[in-house]
Design an enzyme around this catalytic site. Structure first.
Site, PDB file in Angstrom:
ATOM      1  N   SER A   1       0.859  -1.192   0.000  1.00 46.41           N
ATOM      2  CA  SER A   1       0.000   0.000   0.000  1.00 46.41           C
ATOM      3  C   SER A   1       0.887   1.231   0.000  1.00 46.41           C
ATOM      4  O   SER A   1       1.667   1.443   0.939  1.00 46.41           O
ATOM      5  CB  SER A   1      -0.889   0.016   1.240  1.00 46.41           C
ATOM      6  OG  SER A   1      -1.396   1.336   1.415  1.00 46.41           O
TER       7      SER A   1
ATOM      8  N   MET B   1      -9.208   7.805   0.060  1.00 49.03           N
ATOM      9  CA  MET B   1     -10.005   8.154   1.260  1.00 49.03           C
ATOM     10  C   MET B   1     -10.594   9.547   1.095  1.00 49.03           C
ATOM     11  O   MET B   1      -9.937  10.443   0.558  1.00 49.03           O
ATOM     12  CB  MET B   1      -9.119   8.126   2.496  1.00 49.03           C
ATOM     13  CG  MET B   1      -8.395   6.805   2.690  1.00 49.03           C
ATOM     14  SD  MET B   1      -7.510   6.777   4.248  1.00 49.03           S
ATOM     15  CE  MET B   1      -6.657   5.194   4.119  1.00 49.03           C
TER      16      MET B   1
ATOM     17  N   HIS C   1      -8.453   0.862  -3.907  1.00 50.40           N
ATOM     18  CA  HIS C   1      -9.366   0.614  -2.787  1.00 50.40           C
ATOM     19  C   HIS C   1     -10.080   1.924  -2.455  1.00 50.40           C
ATOM     20  O   HIS C   1      -9.466   2.841  -1.900  1.00 50.40           O
ATOM     21  CB  HIS C   1      -8.529   0.097  -1.605  1.00 50.40           C
ATOM     22  CG  HIS C   1      -9.286  -0.159  -0.356  1.00 50.40           C
ATOM     23  ND1 HIS C   1      -8.670  -0.377   0.860  1.00 50.40           N
ATOM     24  CD2 HIS C   1     -10.620  -0.250  -0.105  1.00 50.40           C
ATOM     25  CE1 HIS C   1      -9.583  -0.584   1.800  1.00 50.40           C
ATOM     26  NE2 HIS C   1     -10.771  -0.490   1.241  1.00 50.40           N
TER      27      HIS C   1
ATOM     28  N   MET D   1     -12.319   4.091  -0.361  1.00 47.96           N
ATOM     29  CA  MET D   1     -12.959   4.278   0.946  1.00 47.96           C
ATOM     30  C   MET D   1     -13.683   5.617   0.878  1.00 47.96           C
ATOM     31  O   MET D   1     -13.289   6.609   1.504  1.00 47.96           O
ATOM     32  CB  MET D   1     -11.892   4.242   2.056  1.00 47.96           C
ATOM     33  CG  MET D   1     -11.371   2.822   2.295  1.00 47.96           C
ATOM     34  SD  MET D   1      -9.779   2.780   3.144  1.00 47.96           S
ATOM     35  CE  MET D   1      -8.696   2.926   1.727  1.00 47.96           C
TER      36      MET D   1
ATOM     37  N   MET E   1     -11.243  -6.360   5.658  1.00 51.37           N
ATOM     38  CA  MET E   1     -10.459  -5.359   6.392  1.00 51.37           C
ATOM     39  C   MET E   1     -10.091  -5.948   7.751  1.00 51.37           C
ATOM     40  O   MET E   1     -10.976  -6.325   8.538  1.00 51.37           O
ATOM     41  CB  MET E   1     -11.261  -4.082   6.603  1.00 51.37           C
ATOM     42  CG  MET E   1     -11.569  -3.294   5.339  1.00 51.37           C
ATOM     43  SD  MET E   1     -10.146  -2.792   4.352  1.00 51.37           S
ATOM     44  CE  MET E   1      -9.165  -1.874   5.534  1.00 51.37           C
TER      45      MET E   1
ATOM     46  N   ASP F   1      -6.487  -6.764   4.240  1.00 48.58           N
ATOM     47  CA  ASP F   1      -5.977  -5.393   4.273  1.00 48.58           C
ATOM     48  C   ASP F   1      -5.958  -4.848   5.698  1.00 48.58           C
ATOM     49  O   ASP F   1      -7.005  -4.627   6.298  1.00 48.58           O
ATOM     50  CB  ASP F   1      -6.851  -4.516   3.366  1.00 48.58           C
ATOM     51  CG  ASP F   1      -6.249  -3.131   3.151  1.00 48.58           C
ATOM     52  OD1 ASP F   1      -5.164  -2.861   3.685  1.00 48.58           O
ATOM     53  OD2 ASP F   1      -6.888  -2.335   2.437  1.00 48.58           O
TER      54      ASP F   1
END
Ligand code: DX5
Ligand code: ZN
Length: 233
Positions: free
Chosen positions: A12, A41, A70, A72, A141, A177
């Site tokens: 990541s 995010m 990913h 979010m 998660m 993750d």
């Protein structure tokens, strides 16, 4: 060709040097990363802000493996097209991001990209069952999303095991993750996880100028995970 359930390490870049993403991405790929994981995010769905589509498009120019994005963010549907155009190979949305995840996964696949479904530590698997045929990946998660460097939540191991049984023969990856290290990787790999995201555990001790520790960190996570798969087989 059979579906590839071998262990894949996805660093990541949330733990990379934010002033030097191009070199950081090339460094982790040179050091053995299988995928590159990009954490988007929005400061609303999670209490942190990171990258939008223009930044992801800039990362794309450096990624030669798989760019795993990913999301979010909530709402998510209005941004799917933009992240597809930015060059994501996999777009993962959260089950908790909206009421119509079925539609969200369809919308991701309609862009020609692979669709991922992420679930928070407090979310059960009941609502995942009828989405499995629309997903290429389910992301469990193992921390509450929002930040790197958090402690692995052990209660999720059983969830991974149950998800693996639920998936059966379907060609669906299980991604883990949060808090993945050489100590926790074997636990989730033995339970059925095949894509291991790791931020702090990959980037610690190295830099784009001196990337050898990235390689050692990746190899340590992979070796621990593969040993556990062998033991489970
Ligand atoms: C958390 C992110 C993770 C995070 C993992 O919200 O989705 O990808 O960067 O970081 P570590 O490996 O440090 O827990
Ligand atoms: Zn992530």
């Amino acid at each position: 060709m059979s579906f590839d359930r071998s262990i894949k390490i996805a660093p990541s870049i949330l733990s990379a040097d934010f002033a030097d993403f191009g070199r950081e991405i090339r460094a982790v790929e040179d050091q053995g990363a299988d995928w590159v994981h990009v954490d988007v995010m929005d400061g609303h769905f999670v209490p942190n802000l990171t990258f939008g589509p223009p930044a992801v498009a800039a990362f794309r120019r450096h990624v030669t493996t798989v760019m795993d994005v990913h999301l979010m963010i909530a709402p998510v549907d209005p941004y799917i097209e933009a992240f597809a155009e930015a060059g994501a190979d996999i777009i993962t949305a959260h089950l908790e991001a909206g009421a119509h995840t079925h539609r969200t996964l369809q919308a991701i696949r309609a862009t020609g990209k692979k669709a991922g479904l992420a679930i928070n530590p407090g979310t059960g698997l009941d609502d995942v069952e009828y989405l499995l045929d629309l997903a290429d990946l389910v992301c469990i998660m193992t921390v509450n999303p929002g930040f790197g460097g958090q402690k692995f939540i052990h209660s999720q191991i059983d969830k991974v095991r149950r998800l693996r049984a639920m998936i059966g023969d379907r060609p669906v990856h299980i991604e883990i993750d949060g808090g993945v290290t050489p100590r926790t990787a074997p636990l989730v790999a033995a339970a059925g996880g095949d894509v291991l995201v790791a931020g702090s555990a990959v980037f610690k001790g190295g830099s784009a100028e001196a990337p050898a520790p990235y390689g050692a960190n990746i190899r340590a996570i992979r070796a621990a995970a593969e040993a556990a798969c062998g033991a489970a087989a």
